[in-house]
Design an enzyme around this catalytic site. Structure first.
Site, PDB file in Angstrom:
ATOM      1  N   HIS A  57      -0.461   0.967 -28.201  1.00 39.63           N
ATOM      2  CA  HIS A  57       0.656   0.844 -28.764  1.00 39.63           C
ATOM      3  C   HIS A  57       0.733   2.449 -29.070  1.00 39.63           C
ATOM      4  CE1 HIS A  57       1.722  -2.464 -26.669  1.00 39.63           C
ATOM      5  NE2 HIS A  57       1.675  -3.251 -27.150  1.00 39.63           N
ATOM      6  N   ASP A  91       3.055  -4.061 -22.637  1.00 39.74           N
ATOM      7  CA  ASP A  91       3.526  -5.478 -22.610  1.00 39.74           C
ATOM      8  C   ASP A  91       4.974  -5.359 -21.774  1.00 39.74           C
ATOM      9  OD1 ASP A  91       2.129  -5.997 -24.667  1.00 39.74           O
ATOM     10  OD2 ASP A  91       3.183  -6.174 -26.475  1.00 39.74           O
ATOM     11  N   GLU A 126      -4.233 -10.873 -23.978  1.00 39.93           N
ATOM     12  CA  GLU A 126      -2.784 -11.167 -23.945  1.00 39.93           C
ATOM     13  C   GLU A 126      -2.676 -10.760 -22.275  1.00 39.93           C
ATOM     14  OE1 GLU A 126      -1.404  -8.378 -26.271  1.00 39.93           O
ATOM     15  OE2 GLU A 126      -2.016  -9.162 -28.238  1.00 39.93           O
ATOM     16  N   HIS A 136      -0.750  -7.803 -22.129  1.00 41.35           N
ATOM     17  CA  HIS A 136      -0.766  -6.060 -22.584  1.00 41.35           C
ATOM     18  C   HIS A 136      -1.448  -5.846 -21.534  1.00 41.35           C
ATOM     19  CE1 HIS A 136      -1.751  -3.406 -25.647  1.00 41.35           C
ATOM     20  NE2 HIS A 136      -3.371  -3.042 -25.066  1.00 41.35           N
TER      21      HIS A 136
END
Length: 185
Positions: free
Chosen positions: A97, A104, A162, A165
């Site tokens: 990020h 996301d 995740e 993600h």
């Protein structure tokens, strides 16, 4: 890096829905992290996002974005709240990020206008949010597989912990960005 090198992502220009979690208190910290709700990506990631938007649309979905570029200061705040490298990259290492190459997101079903159920919410830091979690109903596994297929086909790669993600392959080959586009609380 200056702000002109990042590509701003808007609902109007990219055909997505924005629901930037860290610009609200509705995230795993329960606190506001971003003072302003700006979604931005590295140009390489933006190109893949455009492909993902087209793939999703053909399948009857709209992408809903929860986070994209994240300033280093915000990464530090998240780490202070949850210093667990399975879910938050240590700030000194920098995350995908902070390089502008991660996003996301989830899906909205265009028939119903509802966010597609992925079994957990965004930012659920538990084993149920792992991409390969088998302890979920078949419809949830299917929903995650649809998102996975869209994002892989567009050129992104997934991470284990995740479901929401996605990042560019070789994300850590990109430099961390020093950028004040997003003001951190």
């Amino acid at each position: 890096m200056n702000t002109t090198e990042l590509k701003i992502i808007t609902e109007e220009t990219h055909g997505v829905k924005l629901s930037l979690a860290y610009a609200t208190e509705d995230n795993f910290t329960g606190k506001l992290i971003y003072k302003n709700a700006i979604c931005a990506l590295h140009p390489d990631a933006e190109e893949c996002l455009k492909k993902a938007v087209a793939h999703a649309k053909r399948a009857g979905y709209t992408l809903i974005i929860y986070d994209a570029f994240r300033p280093s200061k915000a990464q530090q705040r998240l780490w202070e709240f949850l210093p667990d490298s399975n879910y938050v990259t240590p700030p000194e290492k920098g995350s995908a990020h902070t390089r502008g190459v991660a996003i996301d997101l989830g899906l909205i079903d265009n028939r119903t206008g509802e966010v597609v159920d992925m079994g957990t919410g965004f930012d659920d830091m538990s084993e149920l949010s792992h991409t390969d979690c088998a302890d979920l109903p078949v419809d949830i596994i299917r929903n995650r597989a649809i998102l996975l297929g869209i994002m892989l086909h567009a050129g992104f790669s997934e991470i284990k912990y995740e479901w929401w993600h996605y990042q560019l392959p070789r994300a850590f080959d990109y430099p961390m960005l020093d950028n004040d586009l997003i003001d951190v609380v």
